[in-house]
Write a protein that holds these residues in place. Structure first.
Motif, PDB file in Angstrom:
ATOM      1  N   HIS A 198      31.695 -96.042 -11.773  1.00  0.00           N
ATOM      2  CA  HIS A 198      31.821 -95.101 -12.889  1.00  0.00           C
ATOM      3  C   HIS A 198      33.102 -95.386 -13.650  1.00  0.00           C
ATOM      4  O   HIS A 198      34.038 -95.983 -13.117  1.00  0.00           O
ATOM      5  CB  HIS A 198      31.854 -93.649 -12.398  1.00  0.00           C
ATOM      6  CG  HIS A 198      30.616 -93.198 -11.698  1.00  0.00           C
ATOM      7  ND1 HIS A 198      29.414 -92.994 -12.359  1.00  0.00           N
ATOM      8  CD2 HIS A 198      30.393 -92.894 -10.393  1.00  0.00           C
ATOM      9  CE1 HIS A 198      28.507 -92.595 -11.483  1.00  0.00           C
ATOM     10  NE2 HIS A 198      29.061 -92.532 -10.300  1.00  0.00           N
ATOM     11  N   LYS A 199      33.178 -94.922 -14.882  1.00  0.00           N
ATOM     12  CA  LYS A 199      34.389 -95.019 -15.670  1.00  0.00           C
ATOM     13  C   LYS A 199      35.360 -93.907 -15.253  1.00  0.00           C
ATOM     14  O   LYS A 199      34.943 -92.887 -14.689  1.00  0.00           O
ATOM     15  CB  LYS A 199      34.056 -94.898 -17.156  1.00  0.00           C
ATOM     16  CG  LYS A 199      33.250 -96.064 -17.702  1.00  0.00           C
ATOM     17  CD  LYS A 199      32.962 -95.884 -19.182  1.00  0.00           C
ATOM     18  CE  LYS A 199      32.168 -97.059 -19.732  1.00  0.00           C
ATOM     19  NZ  LYS A 199      31.864 -96.913 -21.174  1.00  0.00           N
ATOM     20  N   PRO A 200      36.653 -94.081 -15.542  1.00  0.00           N
ATOM     21  CA  PRO A 200      37.632 -93.048 -15.196  1.00  0.00           C
ATOM     22  C   PRO A 200      37.259 -91.662 -15.707  1.00  0.00           C
ATOM     23  O   PRO A 200      37.469 -90.663 -15.015  1.00  0.00           O
ATOM     24  CB  PRO A 200      38.920 -93.552 -15.855  1.00  0.00           C
ATOM     25  CG  PRO A 200      38.770 -95.035 -15.855  1.00  0.00           C
ATOM     26  CD  PRO A 200      37.302 -95.276 -16.120  1.00  0.00           C
ATOM     27  N   SER A 201      36.696 -91.603 -16.905  1.00  0.00           N
ATOM     28  CA  SER A 201      36.355 -90.305 -17.500  1.00  0.00           C
ATOM     29  C   SER A 201      35.370 -89.513 -16.646  1.00  0.00           C
ATOM     30  O   SER A 201      35.375 -88.278 -16.662  1.00  0.00           O
ATOM     31  CB  SER A 201      35.785 -90.500 -18.900  1.00  0.00           C
ATOM     32  OG  SER A 201      34.655 -91.356 -18.862  1.00  0.00           O
ATOM     33  N   TYR A 202      34.519 -90.212 -15.887  1.00  0.00           N
ATOM     34  CA  TYR A 202      33.539 -89.534 -15.034  1.00  0.00           C
ATOM     35  C   TYR A 202      34.249 -88.682 -13.986  1.00  0.00           C
ATOM     36  O   TYR A 202      33.920 -87.499 -13.804  1.00  0.00           O
ATOM     37  CB  TYR A 202      32.641 -90.569 -14.356  1.00  0.00           C
ATOM     38  CG  TYR A 202      31.802 -90.016 -13.220  1.00  0.00           C
ATOM     39  CD1 TYR A 202      30.589 -89.385 -13.471  1.00  0.00           C
ATOM     40  CD2 TYR A 202      32.227 -90.118 -11.895  1.00  0.00           C
ATOM     41  CE1 TYR A 202      29.820 -88.866 -12.439  1.00  0.00           C
ATOM     42  CE2 TYR A 202      31.469 -89.611 -10.852  1.00  0.00           C
ATOM     43  CZ  TYR A 202      30.271 -88.986 -11.126  1.00  0.00           C
ATOM     44  OH  TYR A 202      29.522 -88.476 -10.097  1.00  0.00           O
ATOM     45  N   TYR A 203      35.217 -89.255 -13.295  1.00  0.00           N
ATOM     46  CA  TYR A 203      35.929 -88.549 -12.223  1.00  0.00           C
ATOM     47  C   TYR A 203      36.818 -87.448 -12.794  1.00  0.00           C
ATOM     48  O   TYR A 203      36.906 -86.355 -12.233  1.00  0.00           O
ATOM     49  CB  TYR A 203      36.759 -89.548 -11.408  1.00  0.00           C
ATOM     50  CG  TYR A 203      35.915 -90.642 -10.800  1.00  0.00           C
ATOM     51  CD1 TYR A 203      35.168 -90.417  -9.654  1.00  0.00           C
ATOM     52  CD2 TYR A 203      35.840 -91.891 -11.403  1.00  0.00           C
ATOM     53  CE1 TYR A 203      34.365 -91.417  -9.114  1.00  0.00           C
ATOM     54  CE2 TYR A 203      35.042 -92.893 -10.870  1.00  0.00           C
ATOM     55  CZ  TYR A 203      34.304 -92.649  -9.728  1.00  0.00           C
ATOM     56  OH  TYR A 203      33.503 -93.630  -9.213  1.00  0.00           O
ATOM     57  N   ILE A 204      37.455 -87.742 -13.912  1.00  0.00           N
ATOM     58  CA  ILE A 204      38.342 -86.762 -14.536  1.00  0.00           C
ATOM     59  C   ILE A 204      37.558 -85.551 -15.025  1.00  0.00           C
ATOM     60  O   ILE A 204      37.916 -84.398 -14.750  1.00  0.00           O
ATOM     61  CB  ILE A 204      39.118 -87.420 -15.695  1.00  0.00           C
ATOM     62  CG1 ILE A 204      40.090 -88.468 -15.140  1.00  0.00           C
ATOM     63  CG2 ILE A 204      39.858 -86.378 -16.521  1.00  0.00           C
ATOM     64  CD1 ILE A 204      40.685 -89.376 -16.195  1.00  0.00           C
ATOM     65  N   GLN A 205      36.463 -85.801 -15.718  1.00  0.00           N
ATOM     66  CA  GLN A 205      35.658 -84.704 -16.258  1.00  0.00           C
ATOM     67  C   GLN A 205      35.046 -83.859 -15.142  1.00  0.00           C
ATOM     68  O   GLN A 205      35.038 -82.628 -15.210  1.00  0.00           O
ATOM     69  CB  GLN A 205      34.550 -85.262 -17.152  1.00  0.00           C
ATOM     70  CG  GLN A 205      33.699 -84.185 -17.818  1.00  0.00           C
ATOM     71  CD  GLN A 205      32.646 -84.768 -18.760  1.00  0.00           C
ATOM     72  OE1 GLN A 205      32.706 -85.933 -19.131  1.00  0.00           O
ATOM     73  NE2 GLN A 205      31.680 -83.948 -19.141  1.00  0.00           N
ATOM     74  N   LYS A 206      34.555 -84.533 -14.109  1.00  0.00           N
ATOM     75  CA  LYS A 206      33.926 -83.809 -12.998  1.00  0.00           C
ATOM     76  C   LYS A 206      34.935 -82.890 -12.301  1.00  0.00           C
ATOM     77  O   LYS A 206      34.628 -81.729 -11.992  1.00  0.00           O
ATOM     78  CB  LYS A 206      33.332 -84.808 -11.996  1.00  0.00           C
ATOM     79  CG  LYS A 206      32.412 -84.181 -10.963  1.00  0.00           C
ATOM     80  CD  LYS A 206      31.646 -85.238 -10.186  1.00  0.00           C
ATOM     81  CE  LYS A 206      30.711 -84.578  -9.176  1.00  0.00           C
ATOM     82  NZ  LYS A 206      29.922 -85.569  -8.410  1.00  0.00           N
ATOM     83  N   ALA A 207      36.139 -83.399 -12.066  1.00  0.00           N
ATOM     84  CA  ALA A 207      37.177 -82.587 -11.421  1.00  0.00           C
ATOM     85  C   ALA A 207      37.599 -81.418 -12.296  1.00  0.00           C
ATOM     86  O   ALA A 207      37.797 -80.295 -11.810  1.00  0.00           O
ATOM     87  CB  ALA A 207      38.371 -83.466 -11.073  1.00  0.00           C
ATOM     88  N   LYS A 208      37.728 -81.658 -13.584  1.00  0.00           N
ATOM     89  CA  LYS A 208      38.141 -80.598 -14.502  1.00  0.00           C
ATOM     90  C   LYS A 208      37.092 -79.498 -14.590  1.00  0.00           C
ATOM     91  O   LYS A 208      37.424 -78.313 -14.622  1.00  0.00           O
ATOM     92  CB  LYS A 208      38.405 -81.175 -15.895  1.00  0.00           C
ATOM     93  CG  LYS A 208      39.629 -82.063 -15.990  1.00  0.00           C
ATOM     94  CD  LYS A 208      40.926 -81.321 -15.703  1.00  0.00           C
ATOM     95  CE  LYS A 208      41.289 -80.362 -16.803  1.00  0.00           C
ATOM     96  NZ  LYS A 208      42.603 -79.684 -16.528  1.00  0.00           N
TER      97      LYS A 208
END
Length: 276
Positions: A198-208
């Motif tokens: 996954h791209k970084p945005s996937y993990y960041i968005q999911k956590a947020k």
């Protein structure tokens, strides 16, 4: 005259760069992985206390819920590798778990070391230090965890809840909003295309979206300065595991990671924070 002034200017800039680099290295949090587990048996009081003796900023442990509802520090699903009994932790009572020697496998001097409870480990936390509690079971541990943390006398800032299971982390944050809850994961890479899962945005968005407080990921090529900055701009500090080489730790500190989890907290502290 110009040459002398220019030479002074270069020296001044070099000094600033050195001070900035030193400040960056010393700012990173050094977290003892299962205690000081390079030298002592993991997830034991001996290992935890050795990490504190070596001035670790924090310690990470793993937890399970025993058959009779005690929270114990243990990593594996079964006690076969450490303890010699091929049975799941959740299917053993606390008294049964206490019959296991979990120290001799590491070194004879740790013979008769027992599986500690979370409560015992919480009691060891020095002032200004904290404990990362990784949930290895499921959400069934959360009510008891909340109770034991509240009874420990430690401030919310002295503990952080971490784990791979996203749903469990989400539930932990909902149940204990005052606690820092951090999602643990490792990013896989396709061996043929070399593309990351996954791209970084996937993990960041999911956590947020789950209102989580940070990201804790395995060390590989996915971890770079751009990812760390992107996460931090979203209000998510980045922690990285498990790093035992000084060179790797320095690179990560220079990227701006918040914390590094290591089996060798003493070694990394002496290299990154020699003043401690």
């Amino acid at each position: 005259m110009f040459c002398r002034r220019f030479s002074w200017f270069l020296s001044f800039v070099a000094g600033l760069l050195i001070m900035t680099a030193a400040s960056t290295l010393s700012a990173v949090e050094i977290i003892g992985h299962r205690g000081a587990s390079y030298d002592a048996p993991e997830n034991t009081l001996a290992s935890v206390n050795l990490a504190w003796e070596r001035n670790a900023d924090a310690v990470e442990i793993d937890i399970y819920l025993s058959k009779d509802g005690k929270i114990v520090a243990f990593h594996d699903k079964t006690t076969k590798r450490i303890g010699g009994r091929d049975q799941e932790v959740k299917d053993q009572t606390f008294d049964e778990l206490q019959t296991l020697d979990v120290g001799a496998w590491k070194n004879a001097k740790y013979k008769a070391e027992r599986i500690p409870t979370l409560t015992q480990i919480l009691e060891t936390i020095p002032a200004q230090k904290r404990l990362f509690i990784e949930i290895k079971c499921g959400p069934e541990v959360l009510p008891q965890l909340k109770q034991e943390l509240a009874a420990s006398g430690k401030t919310p800032a002295q503990t952080a809840i971490i784990g791979f299971d996203f749903d469990t982390m989400q539930q932990a944050k909902q149940l204990m909003p005052e606690r820092e809850v951090i999602w643990v994961f490792k990013v896989k890479q396709n061996k043929i295309t070399r593309k990351w899962q996954h791209k970084p945005s996937y993990y960041i968005q999911k956590a947020k979206e789950a209102n989580l407080d940070g990201l804790d990921l395995g060390y590989n090529g996915f971890v770079n300065k751009a990812f760390v900055q992107q996460a931090k701009e979203a209000g998510l500090p980045v922690y990285v595991w498990t790093v035992n080489k000084v060179g790797d730790a320095k690179k990560l500190a220079e990227m701006g990671v918040t914390g590094i989890t290591t089996d060798r907290p003493g070694l990394l502290l002496s290299a990154l924070k020699p003043e401690k």
